[in-house]
Design a protein around this motif. Structure first.
Motif, mmCIF file in Angstrom:
data_model
loop_
_atom_site.group_PDB
_atom_site.id
_atom_site.type_symbol
_atom_site.label_atom_id
_atom_site.label_comp_id
_atom_site.label_asym_id
_atom_site.label_seq_id
_atom_site.Cartn_x
_atom_site.Cartn_y
_atom_site.Cartn_z
ATOM 1 N N ASP A 153 -97.469 24.020 9.458
ATOM 2 C CA ASP A 153 -97.798 23.541 8.403
ATOM 3 C C ASP A 153 -96.562 22.141 7.822
ATOM 4 O OD1 ASP A 153 -99.299 23.374 5.710
ATOM 5 O OD2 ASP A 153 -98.016 24.688 4.601
ATOM 6 N N VAL A 154 -97.124 21.203 7.529
ATOM 7 C CA VAL A 154 -95.822 20.548 6.807
ATOM 8 C C VAL A 154 -96.085 20.408 5.843
ATOM 9 C CG1 VAL A 154 -97.693 18.358 7.237
ATOM 10 C CG2 VAL A 154 -95.577 18.325 7.390
ATOM 11 N N SER A 155 -94.921 19.966 4.864
ATOM 12 C CA SER A 155 -94.759 19.396 3.158
ATOM 13 C C SER A 155 -93.957 18.083 2.832
ATOM 14 C CB SER A 155 -94.540 20.424 2.577
ATOM 15 O OG SER A 155 -94.505 19.766 1.453
ATOM 16 N N ALA A 156 -94.204 17.273 2.702
ATOM 17 C CA ALA A 156 -93.327 15.652 2.965
ATOM 18 C C ALA A 156 -93.743 15.428 1.158
ATOM 19 C CB ALA A 156 -93.818 14.656 2.668
ATOM 20 N N ASP A 157 -92.437 15.297 -0.123
ATOM 21 C CA ASP A 157 -92.508 15.071 -1.247
ATOM 22 C C ASP A 157 -92.334 13.484 -1.234
ATOM 23 O OD1 ASP A 157 -89.675 15.478 -3.107
ATOM 24 O OD2 ASP A 157 -91.377 16.869 -3.550
ATOM 25 N N SER A 158 -90.421 12.919 -0.531
ATOM 26 C CA SER A 158 -91.590 11.826 0.278
ATOM 27 C C SER A 158 -90.772 10.741 1.111
ATOM 28 C CB SER A 158 -89.426 11.456 -1.284
ATOM 29 O OG SER A 158 -88.325 11.884 -0.855
ATOM 30 N N ALA A 159 -90.628 9.739 0.906
ATOM 31 C CA ALA A 159 -90.089 9.646 2.459
ATOM 32 C C ALA A 159 -89.489 10.056 3.378
ATOM 33 C CB ALA A 159 -90.542 7.459 2.060
ATOM 34 N N SER A 160 -88.429 10.428 2.416
ATOM 35 C CA SER A 160 -86.790 10.728 3.112
ATOM 36 C C SER A 160 -86.867 11.825 2.947
ATOM 37 C CB SER A 160 -85.970 10.157 2.653
ATOM 38 O OG SER A 160 -85.613 10.292 0.958
ATOM 39 N N ASP A 161 -88.216 13.032 3.277
ATOM 40 C CA ASP A 161 -87.706 14.223 2.276
ATOM 41 C C ASP A 161 -89.029 14.740 2.702
ATOM 42 O OD1 ASP A 161 -86.787 16.997 1.998
ATOM 43 O OD2 ASP A 161 -87.204 16.915 -0.186
ATOM 44 N N ALA A 162 -88.907 15.859 4.125
ATOM 45 C CA ALA A 162 -90.324 16.323 4.084
ATOM 46 C C ALA A 162 -89.696 17.998 5.148
ATOM 47 C CB ALA A 162 -91.174 15.799 5.568
ATOM 48 N N TRP A 163 -91.142 19.153 4.884
ATOM 49 C CA TRP A 163 -90.193 19.695 6.138
ATOM 50 C C TRP A 163 -91.323 20.062 6.648
ATOM 51 C CZ3 TRP A 163 -85.370 21.997 6.101
ATOM 52 C CH2 TRP A 163 -84.513 21.887 4.711
ATOM 53 N N ALA A 164 -91.291 20.813 8.013
ATOM 54 C CA ALA A 164 -92.346 21.268 8.577
ATOM 55 C C ALA A 164 -91.841 23.337 9.059
ATOM 56 C CB ALA A 164 -92.868 21.009 9.863
ATOM 57 N N VAL A 165 -92.824 23.675 9.280
ATOM 58 C CA VAL A 165 -92.693 25.000 9.527
ATOM 59 C C VAL A 165 -93.576 26.202 10.187
ATOM 60 C CG1 VAL A 165 -91.463 25.151 7.237
ATOM 61 C CG2 VAL A 165 -93.729 26.179 7.635
ATOM 62 N N GLY A 166 -93.291 27.367 11.485
ATOM 63 C CA GLY A 166 -93.577 27.540 12.182
ATOM 64 C C GLY A 166 -92.958 29.331 12.531
ATOM 65 N N TYR A 167 -93.138 29.030 14.213
ATOM 66 C CA TYR A 167 -92.821 30.186 14.956
ATOM 67 C C TYR A 167 -92.229 29.971 16.506
ATOM 68 C CZ TYR A 167 -97.211 30.976 15.420
ATOM 69 O OH TYR A 167 -98.486 30.695 16.066
ATOM 70 N N TYR A 168 -91.649 30.161 16.897
ATOM 71 C CA TYR A 168 -91.567 30.159 18.542
ATOM 72 C C TYR A 168 -91.426 31.952 19.157
ATOM 73 C CZ TYR A 168 -86.196 30.500 17.856
ATOM 74 O OH TYR A 168 -85.571 30.891 17.531
ATOM 75 N N ASN A 185 -85.406 13.976 7.643
ATOM 76 C CA ASN A 185 -84.281 13.044 6.103
ATOM 77 C C ASN A 185 -84.865 12.029 6.204
ATOM 78 O OD1 ASN A 185 -83.667 11.845 8.448
ATOM 79 N ND2 ASN A 185 -81.516 12.495 8.602
ATOM 80 N N GLY A 186 -85.334 10.675 6.594
ATOM 81 C CA GLY A 186 -86.175 9.368 6.534
ATOM 82 C C GLY A 186 -85.576 8.863 7.723
ATOM 83 N N THR A 187 -85.379 9.438 8.398
ATOM 84 C CA THR A 187 -84.713 8.958 10.370
ATOM 85 C C THR A 187 -84.158 10.183 11.015
ATOM 86 O OG1 THR A 187 -82.251 7.876 8.236
ATOM 87 C CG2 THR A 187 -82.543 8.100 11.861
ATOM 88 N N SER A 188 -84.747 10.893 10.650
ATOM 89 C CA SER A 188 -85.363 11.950 12.117
ATOM 90 C C SER A 188 -84.991 13.440 11.958
ATOM 91 C CB SER A 188 -83.854 12.213 13.333
ATOM 92 O OG SER A 188 -82.632 12.583 12.750
ATOM 93 N N TRP A 189 -85.645 14.256 12.696
ATOM 94 C CA TRP A 189 -85.801 15.889 12.613
ATOM 95 C C TRP A 189 -85.194 16.460 12.997
ATOM 96 C CZ3 TRP A 189 -89.998 17.330 9.002
ATOM 97 C CH2 TRP A 189 -91.368 17.208 9.613
#
Length: 406
Positions: A153-168, A185-189
């Protein structure tokens, strides 16, 4: 407030979700001009996507995305307010699948899943900049060869704030699953440390970001005795911590959370299912009021058969939707679409189309922008008996009066 991301936890993850299946093709048509109706047959000029849709994200009435897999797995589908079109993903990326999408504006959207460049699954993230989708580098933890790593899943709150979750799959003697959280953070994951309370396995299925200092992630974990427990994590701007959550199913199967959606720091919903004392899977909804998570009663129309909630969108304290499926028929073989609405007081079932025959119908995800603009996606099968025929995509729209099938 982020109403564009909903949870659905339906993809390839081991456990209860996989047993119900989500295969199918997507059949969609343009919307917005027809009179309100609880259900309507698709018009003659339909938009066909050959494969299931797992996720939908709408950030305005004229901008929405949906992703899936199947024969069209190298395409995503975009709604511009008047029609739908297939948009190519990065052509050079093969052996990849997308399970979730989150859009914040017409020129900013993320989609996540996994890719398999060799023998091990790796994280896969693509970004929409208003003109094309491009692959973006994403971290991969040291994972076991099989199955590797997957983003749910992924959730973006703004162009510089997004989260992705899962498992490994960790490099342990039993290849135990561990939670995975990545941040943009707007530049990299970058990978952010996340709790793993499970002695055996810990999974994350869904994430919802409301602000830079307020985000939630949900899933489940397994104890040493393989008991399943609900898992809720919170981001406060500094770190992810586990928050106490109800486990109504008891010692063996406390619950499994598949979706999370927050409208503010004092209003969030998590949905899923748990096994009751009779051994039946029933719907589960948990509410955050700014202080604690509590269980709120939800309909489980499956009766003696299973009911499951896979997606939720929280639009306001008096307006939220949860979708999923429930089973009826001999031995619970027939799945039906399920939509529940929260009006600020209680959850009630709202009638939804069920075009499938004995093959059944399912809803997988939901996303809304207002009280008169909510989308839900899923699949249905018109075969004369389960296991035969072809699955078709199902997309429903809520206009404030009823759900319309396209």
């Amino acid at each position: 407030m982020n109403t564009t991301r909903t949870g659905r936890g339906t993809a390839a993850r081991p456990g209860r979700l996989l047993r119900w299946g989500t295969a199918g093709a997507v059949l969609i048509a343009a919307a917005g001009t027809a009179a309100p109706a609880a259900a309507r047959e698709a018009p003659a000029t339909t938009f066909i996507y050959h494969g299931p849709l797992y996720s939908v994200s709408a950030d305005s009435p004229s901008d929405a995305w949906t992703v899936g897999i199947g024969a069209d797995y190298q395409k995503v589908v975009h709604w511009n307010g008047t029609g739908l079109a297939k948009v190519s993903r990065p052509a050079a990326v093969t052996n990849s699948q997308l399970f979730s999408v989150s859009a914040t504006s017409a020129d900013d959207a993320w989609a996540v899943g996994y890719q398999r460049p060799a023998s091990i699954d790796q994280t896969f993230i693509v970004h929409w900049d208003g003109s094309h989708w491009a692959k973006v580098h994403s971290p991969n933890p040291p994972a076991a060869n099989v199955p590797g790593t997957l983003l749910q899943d992924v959730s973006a709150d703004s162009a510089s704030d997004a989260w992705a979750v899962g498992y490994y799959s960790s490099k342990t003697p039993d290849n135990a699953y561990r939670t995975l959280i990545l941040h943009w953070n707007g530049t990299s994951w970058a990978r952010i440390p996340s709790p793993n309370p499970g002695v055996k396995n810990s999974f994350l299925s869904s994430v919802s970001a409301d602000s830079a200092t307020d985000a939630w992630a949900v899933g489940d974990y397994q104890t040493s005795s393989f008991a399943i427990k609900t898992l809720i994590l919170h981001w406060d701007g500094t770190s992810w911590t586990q928050v106490t959550s109800p486990n109504p199913g008891g010692a063996s199967d406390g619950g499994d959370l598949n979706g999370i959606s927050a409208s503010s720091a004092t209003d969030a919903w998590a949905t899923g299912n748990y096994t009751d004392s009779s051994g039946v899977s029933v719907s589960l909804a948990l509410h955050w009021d700014g202080t604690s998570w509590t269980q709120v009663s939800t309909p489980s129309p499956g009766g003696l058969d299973d009911t499951l909630l896979t997606g939720v969108t929280d639009l306001s304290p008096t307006n939220a939707w949860a979708v999923g499926q429930y089973r009826t028929g001999p031995h619970g073989k027939l799945p039906n679409t399920l939509a529940l609405h929260w009006d600020g007081t209680s959850w009630t079932q709202v009638t939804t189309p069920n075009p499938g025959g004995p093959g059944g119908s399912r809803l997988i995800d939901v996303s809304g922008t207002s009280a008169t603009d909510v989308w839900a996606v899923g699949t249905y099968n018109t075969a004369s008996r389960p296991g035969n025929g072809r699955d078709h995509g199902l997309i429903l729209h809520w206009d404030g009066t009823g759900w319309t099938q396209f």
